[in-house]
Design an enzyme around this catalytic site. Structure first.
Site, PDB file in Angstrom:
ATOM      1  N   LEU A 121      -6.970   6.920   3.676  1.00 58.19           N
ATOM      2  CA  LEU A 121      -7.794   7.218   4.985  1.00 58.19           C
ATOM      3  C   LEU A 121      -6.806   7.030   5.636  1.00 58.19           C
ATOM      4  O   LEU A 121      -6.365   8.037   6.413  1.00 58.19           O
ATOM      5  CB  LEU A 121      -8.498   5.627   4.756  1.00 58.19           C
ATOM      6  CG  LEU A 121      -9.702   5.672   3.938  1.00 58.19           C
ATOM      7  CD1 LEU A 121     -10.346   4.237   4.374  1.00 58.19           C
ATOM      8  CD2 LEU A 121     -10.565   6.753   5.068  1.00 58.19           C
ATOM      9  N   SER A 122      -5.678   5.886   5.305  1.00 59.80           N
ATOM     10  CA  SER A 122      -3.977   6.488   6.512  1.00 59.80           C
ATOM     11  C   SER A 122      -3.256   6.747   5.736  1.00 59.80           C
ATOM     12  O   SER A 122      -3.209   7.851   4.638  1.00 59.80           O
ATOM     13  CB  SER A 122      -3.759   4.973   6.548  1.00 59.80           C
ATOM     14  OG  SER A 122      -3.117   4.284   5.567  1.00 59.80           O
ATOM     15  N   PRO A 151     -10.681  -0.953  -5.131  1.00 61.12           N
ATOM     16  CA  PRO A 151     -10.134  -2.273  -3.873  1.00 61.12           C
ATOM     17  C   PRO A 151      -9.945  -2.205  -2.932  1.00 61.12           C
ATOM     18  O   PRO A 151      -9.394  -1.287  -2.012  1.00 61.12           O
ATOM     19  CB  PRO A 151      -8.946  -2.861  -4.897  1.00 61.12           C
ATOM     20  CG  PRO A 151      -7.541  -1.884  -5.156  1.00 61.12           C
ATOM     21  CD  PRO A 151      -8.893  -0.750  -5.347  1.00 61.12           C
ATOM     22  N   ASN A 152     -11.207  -3.120  -2.391  1.00 63.81           N
ATOM     23  CA  ASN A 152     -11.544  -3.434  -0.752  1.00 63.81           C
ATOM     24  C   ASN A 152     -11.350  -2.575  -0.098  1.00 63.81           C
ATOM     25  O   ASN A 152     -12.149  -2.782   1.223  1.00 63.81           O
ATOM     26  CB  ASN A 152     -10.220  -3.981  -0.662  1.00 63.81           C
ATOM     27  CG  ASN A 152      -8.872  -5.212  -0.805  1.00 63.81           C
ATOM     28  OD1 ASN A 152      -9.875  -6.019  -1.077  1.00 63.81           O
ATOM     29  ND2 ASN A 152      -8.022  -5.148  -1.345  1.00 63.81           N
ATOM     30  N   ARG A 173     -12.261  -4.308   7.853  1.00 68.39           N
ATOM     31  CA  ARG A 173     -11.135  -4.887   7.204  1.00 68.39           C
ATOM     32  C   ARG A 173     -10.077  -2.823   8.134  1.00 68.39           C
ATOM     33  O   ARG A 173     -10.192  -1.992   8.068  1.00 68.39           O
ATOM     34  CB  ARG A 173     -10.947  -4.145   5.509  1.00 68.39           C
ATOM     35  CG  ARG A 173      -9.627  -4.458   5.290  1.00 68.39           C
ATOM     36  CD  ARG A 173      -9.552  -3.584   4.321  1.00 68.39           C
ATOM     37  NE  ARG A 173      -8.054  -3.443   3.404  1.00 68.39           N
ATOM     38  CZ  ARG A 173      -7.431  -2.394   2.452  1.00 68.39           C
ATOM     39  NH1 ARG A 173      -8.293  -1.523   1.703  1.00 68.39           N
ATOM     40  NH2 ARG A 173      -5.714  -2.470   2.558  1.00 68.39           N
ATOM     41  N   ARG A 213       3.739   1.146   0.489  1.00 69.67           N
ATOM     42  CA  ARG A 213       2.676   1.703   0.958  1.00 69.67           C
ATOM     43  C   ARG A 213       3.029   3.597  -0.095  1.00 69.67           C
ATOM     44  O   ARG A 213       2.841   3.934   0.139  1.00 69.67           O
ATOM     45  CB  ARG A 213       2.167   1.589   1.564  1.00 69.67           C
ATOM     46  CG  ARG A 213       1.401   0.530   2.238  1.00 69.67           C
ATOM     47  CD  ARG A 213       0.478   0.602   3.047  1.00 69.67           C
ATOM     48  NE  ARG A 213      -0.188  -1.039   3.498  1.00 69.67           N
ATOM     49  CZ  ARG A 213      -0.793  -2.211   2.843  1.00 69.67           C
ATOM     50  NH1 ARG A 213      -1.810  -0.760   1.612  1.00 69.67           N
ATOM     51  NH2 ARG A 213      -1.117  -2.959   3.409  1.00 69.67           N
ATOM     52  N   ASP A 259      -2.060   6.311 -16.537  1.00 71.64           N
ATOM     53  CA  ASP A 259      -2.244   6.544 -17.257  1.00 71.64           C
ATOM     54  C   ASP A 259      -3.957   7.388 -17.775  1.00 71.64           C
ATOM     55  O   ASP A 259      -3.926   8.118 -18.569  1.00 71.64           O
ATOM     56  CB  ASP A 259      -2.067   6.046 -18.508  1.00 71.64           C
ATOM     57  CG  ASP A 259      -0.658   5.308 -18.530  1.00 71.64           C
ATOM     58  OD1 ASP A 259       0.596   6.932 -18.065  1.00 71.64           O
ATOM     59  OD2 ASP A 259       0.272   4.587 -19.958  1.00 71.64           O
TER      60      ASP A 259
HETATM   61  C1  DQA Z   1      -5.421   3.253   1.219  1.00 74.94           C
HETATM   62  C2  DQA Z   1      -3.564   2.410   1.434  1.00 74.94           C
HETATM   63  C3  DQA Z   1      -3.293   1.693   0.323  1.00 74.94           C
HETATM   64  O1  DQA Z   1      -2.295   1.298   0.780  1.00 74.94           O
HETATM   65  C4  DQA Z   1      -4.462   0.466   0.847  1.00 74.94           C
HETATM   66  O2  DQA Z   1      -3.824  -0.717  -0.383  1.00 74.94           O
HETATM   67  C5  DQA Z   1      -5.899   0.663   0.905  1.00 74.94           C
HETATM   68  C6  DQA Z   1      -6.634   1.618   1.707  1.00 74.94           C
HETATM   69  C7  DQA Z   1      -5.897   4.024   2.333  1.00 74.94           C
HETATM   70  O3  DQA Z   1      -7.069   4.904   2.199  1.00 74.94           O
HETATM   71  O4  DQA Z   1      -5.058   4.354   3.187  1.00 74.94           O
HETATM   72  O5  DQA Z   1      -6.324  -0.477   0.574  1.00 74.94           O
HETATM   73  O6  DQA Z   1      -5.750   3.524   0.011  1.00 74.94           O
END
Ligand code: DQA
Length: 142
Positions: free
Chosen positions: A100-101, A9-10, A17, A110, A86
């Protein structure tokens, strides 16, 4: 070697973003880099992005027979989706978790990954290169 790539998501918002955290590349640019690297590795890829937990599970199920390995950035689902965890376990897909982060250096919520225990490897904190390194692993060169 067939690799299923799933963005959670996102991640469709990449580029606008939080670029200071996730980088300036759009999802289309990330996918282009993935396809180019996969071609160089002689790996076939199917790439999907979904904002829905159930849809991600359906994508895993629908592509499990085709895929030899999974590269997944579960995004926020990383931190709490036992359902996706699961599904990866049940389908017995060798998986690499990607971010990515660097989630280990961000907010406390996180730092937890419920997906990690069902993955063979975790790549994080290197932007697009986190994904490319995961593809390298699938291709057996890492
Ligand atoms: C993410 C890190 C997650 O905490 C965050 O909700 C994301 C991106 C990353 O790629 O760094 O949407 O998975």
């Amino acid at each position: 070697m067939n690799v299923l790539v799933i963005h959670g998501p996102n991640l469709h918002l990449l580029g606008k973003r939080r670029p200071e955290i996730y980088g300036k590349a759009t999802l289309a640019q990330l996918n282009a880099a993935l396809r180019e690297h996969a071609a160089w590795l002689k790996v076939k890829v199917r790439i999907f992005q979904s904002n829905c937990e159930g849809e991600i599970i359906d994508l895993l199920t629908a592509n499990a027979a085709w895929a030899d390995a999974l590269v997944i950035n579960p995004a926020a689902y990383t931190h709490y989706s036992y359902a996706i965890r699961d599904a990866i376990e049940a389908l017995e897909l060798p998986a690499a978790e990607v971010h990515l982060s660097d989630i280990s250096k961000r907010e406390p919520f996180r730092r937890i990954s419920v997906i990690k225990p069902v993955c063979q490897a975790q790549f994080m904190g290197e932007g697009i290169f986190s994904y490319l390194k995961a593809l390298d692993l699938c291709a057996g060169i890492r």
